[in-house]
Design a protein around this motif. Structure first.
Motif, PDB file in Angstrom:
ATOM      1  N   LEU A  87      -5.215   2.148 -10.887  1.00 11.99           N
ATOM      2  CA  LEU A  87      -4.541   2.954  -9.867  1.00 11.99           C
ATOM      3  C   LEU A  87      -5.637   3.561  -8.997  1.00 11.99           C
ATOM      4  N   LEU A  88      -5.696   3.141  -7.747  1.00  9.47           N
ATOM      5  CA  LEU A  88      -6.765   3.562  -6.841  1.00  9.47           C
ATOM      6  C   LEU A  88      -6.194   4.580  -5.859  1.00  9.47           C
ATOM      7  N   GLU A  89      -6.775   5.751  -5.848  1.00 11.74           N
ATOM      8  CA  GLU A  89      -6.228   6.827  -5.014  1.00 11.74           C
ATOM      9  C   GLU A  89      -7.381   7.677  -4.508  1.00 11.74           C
ATOM     10  N   SER A  90      -7.375   7.977  -3.215  1.00  8.79           N
ATOM     11  CA  SER A  90      -8.520   8.677  -2.633  1.00  8.79           C
ATOM     12  C   SER A  90      -8.456  10.199  -2.813  1.00  8.79           C
ATOM     13  N   LEU A  91      -7.276  10.766  -2.972  1.00  7.18           N
ATOM     14  CA  LEU A  91      -7.171  12.234  -3.013  1.00  7.18           C
ATOM     15  C   LEU A  91      -7.312  12.777  -4.435  1.00  7.18           C
ATOM     16  N   LEU A  92      -8.115  13.842  -4.567  1.00  6.80           N
ATOM     17  CA  LEU A  92      -8.421  14.415  -5.882  1.00  6.80           C
ATOM     18  C   LEU A  92      -7.153  14.830  -6.638  1.00  6.80           C
ATOM     19  N   ALA A 118     -10.100   2.832  -0.689  1.00  7.13           N
ATOM     20  CA  ALA A 118     -10.063   1.381  -0.930  1.00  7.13           C
ATOM     21  C   ALA A 118     -11.275   0.693  -0.310  1.00  7.13           C
ATOM     22  N   GLU A 119     -11.668   1.155   0.892  1.00  7.71           N
ATOM     23  CA  GLU A 119     -12.757   0.487   1.607  1.00  7.71           C
ATOM     24  C   GLU A 119     -14.116   0.740   0.957  1.00  7.71           C
ATOM     25  N   ASP A 120     -14.195   1.728   0.057  1.00  3.91           N
ATOM     26  CA  ASP A 120     -15.454   2.014  -0.644  1.00  3.91           C
ATOM     27  C   ASP A 120     -15.462   1.464  -2.060  1.00  3.91           C
ATOM     28  N   ARG A 131       2.025   0.066  -1.462  1.00  3.47           N
ATOM     29  CA  ARG A 131       3.306   0.437  -0.864  1.00  3.47           C
ATOM     30  C   ARG A 131       3.089   1.692  -0.040  1.00  3.47           C
ATOM     31  N   ALA A 132       3.510   1.635   1.215  1.00  4.53           N
ATOM     32  CA  ALA A 132       3.498   2.823   2.092  1.00  4.53           C
ATOM     33  C   ALA A 132       2.107   3.428   2.243  1.00  4.53           C
ATOM     34  N   VAL A 133       1.090   2.579   2.404  1.00  9.62           N
ATOM     35  CA  VAL A 133      -0.286   3.087   2.487  1.00  9.62           C
ATOM     36  C   VAL A 133      -0.838   2.999   3.911  1.00  9.62           C
ATOM     37  N   GLY A 141      -7.688  -5.409   5.867  1.00 13.98           N
ATOM     38  CA  GLY A 141      -9.126  -5.201   6.055  1.00 13.98           C
ATOM     39  C   GLY A 141      -9.754  -4.498   4.862  1.00 13.98           C
ATOM     40  N   TRP A 142      -9.059  -3.514   4.312  1.00 16.91           N
ATOM     41  CA  TRP A 142      -9.588  -2.789   3.153  1.00 16.91           C
ATOM     42  C   TRP A 142      -9.548  -3.636   1.890  1.00 16.91           C
ATOM     43  N   CYS A 143      -8.503  -4.440   1.766  1.00 14.67           N
ATOM     44  CA  CYS A 143      -8.192  -5.028   0.446  1.00 14.67           C
ATOM     45  C   CYS A 143      -8.740  -6.426   0.218  1.00 14.67           C
TER      46      CYS A 143
HETATM   47  C1  SAM Z   1       2.426   7.651   1.652  1.00 15.97           C
HETATM   48  S1  SAM Z   1       1.492   7.673   0.181  1.00 15.97           S
HETATM   49  C2  SAM Z   1       2.258   6.373  -0.760  1.00 15.97           C
HETATM   50  C3  SAM Z   1       1.987   6.516  -2.211  1.00 15.97           C
HETATM   51  C4  SAM Z   1       2.613   5.438  -3.103  1.00 15.97           C
HETATM   52  N1  SAM Z   1       1.978   4.145  -2.882  1.00 15.97           N
HETATM   53  C5  SAM Z   1       4.106   5.342  -2.877  1.00 15.97           C
HETATM   54  O1  SAM Z   1       4.590   4.284  -2.498  1.00 15.97           O
HETATM   55  O2  SAM Z   1       4.799   6.356  -3.106  1.00 15.97           O
HETATM   56  C6  SAM Z   1      -0.078   6.935   0.658  1.00 15.97           C
HETATM   57  C7  SAM Z   1      -1.152   7.155  -0.387  1.00 15.97           C
HETATM   58  O3  SAM Z   1      -2.272   6.355  -0.060  1.00 15.97           O
HETATM   59  C8  SAM Z   1      -3.449   7.128  -0.242  1.00 15.97           C
HETATM   60  N2  SAM Z   1      -4.460   6.527   0.650  1.00 15.97           N
HETATM   61  C9  SAM Z   1      -4.439   6.504   1.999  1.00 15.97           C
HETATM   62  N3  SAM Z   1      -5.510   5.835   2.474  1.00 15.97           N
HETATM   63  C10 SAM Z   1      -6.208   5.412   1.390  1.00 15.97           C
HETATM   64  C11 SAM Z   1      -7.411   4.666   1.230  1.00 15.97           C
HETATM   65  N4  SAM Z   1      -8.102   4.248   2.290  1.00 15.97           N
HETATM   66  N5  SAM Z   1      -7.849   4.401  -0.017  1.00 15.97           N
HETATM   67  C12 SAM Z   1      -7.153   4.843  -1.100  1.00 15.97           C
HETATM   68  N6  SAM Z   1      -6.002   5.562  -1.009  1.00 15.97           N
HETATM   69  C13 SAM Z   1      -5.535   5.845   0.225  1.00 15.97           C
HETATM   70  C14 SAM Z   1      -3.029   8.539   0.125  1.00 15.97           C
HETATM   71  O4  SAM Z   1      -3.883   9.513  -0.424  1.00 15.97           O
HETATM   72  C15 SAM Z   1      -1.625   8.591  -0.462  1.00 15.97           C
HETATM   73  O5  SAM Z   1      -1.637   9.014  -1.796  1.00 15.97           O
END
Ligand code: SAM
Length: 208
Positions: A87-92, A118-120, A131-133, A141-143
């Protein structure tokens, strides 16, 4: 369906109920989900997430980019015990939420949480889910650097899938990528949803 949707998760029935309870309580309290989402957790979030399951090969390594509160990655991990999920997530705050959830659901042996953009991030996965990112162009580009040879990006896009794929056609061609829209039944409902599946041109097809 006649029974409770959790029953679709077989041996993980109790764990998926526990995850939905975590979303409805801590997920809302920590601001990861809006208060109104509480009523639609099963259909809109959990069952919608596992619609991606047919696109994931048996035993696949999966990275769920921008996982937020764990969607679609955590329902997929519970639905498909064969998967190894990152599970990759940027926010602490969100990554802390995910770490707690993984531990409480007893998934630490095959689900890990990585706090990074993701890009790092560096890695090689058979499937990247999202989903919804981000819009498809940016997401791809990131993935792409995260996809192992023969693997794919599967972006759950719902009704916008075809339009997003069409809008990205030029850049996909330039990067020698191919994209198709997959219509997917949402388990336990009469609904369908749509994902865009992206692969490197000429790669062998390992997914159905
Ligand atoms: C709108 S939420 C969707 C979360 C979940 N995928 C869902 O469908 O409910 C977008 C999430 O992507 C994360 N996010 C945005 N840009 C990102 C990046 N470049 N790398 C990793 N996470 C990222 C945000 O912090 C946020 O938690």
């Amino acid at each position: 369906m006649t029974g409770h949707p959790a029953e679709l998760f077989g041996p993980s029935t109790e764990e998926i109920k526990q995850y939905v309870d975590i979303l409805a309580s801590r997920g809302v309290e920590w601001g990861l989900l809006g208060p109104r989402e509480g009523e639609r957790l099963w259909d809109r979030h959990v069952l919608n997430s596992v619609a991606l399951a047919p696109l994931l090969p048996e035993g696949a390594t999966v990275v769920d980019v921008g996982s937020g509160a764990g969607l679609p990655g955590l329902p997929l991990a519970l639905y498909r015990p064969d998967l190894k999920v990152t599970l990759l997530e940027s926010l602490l705050r969100r990554s802390e939420f995910l770490e707690l959830a993984v531990e409480e659901l007893g998934l630490s042996d095959r689900v890990q949480v990585v706090r990074a953009r993701a890009e790092d991030h560096r890695g090689s996965y058979q499937v990247v889910t999202a989903r919804a990112v981000a819009p498809l162009d940016r997401l791809v580009g990131w993935c792409v650097p995260l996809v192992a040879p023969g693997g794919a990006i599967v972006a759950l896009k719902g009704a916008s899938a075809s339009a997003e794929l069409a809008a990205s056609a030029g850049s996909l061609r330039r990067d020698r990528l191919t994209g198709v829209v997959r219509e997917l039944p949402v388990p336990g409902t009469d609904e369908v949803t749509w994902a865009v599946e992206i692969r490197r041109h000429g790669d062998p097809q390992t997914l159905s």
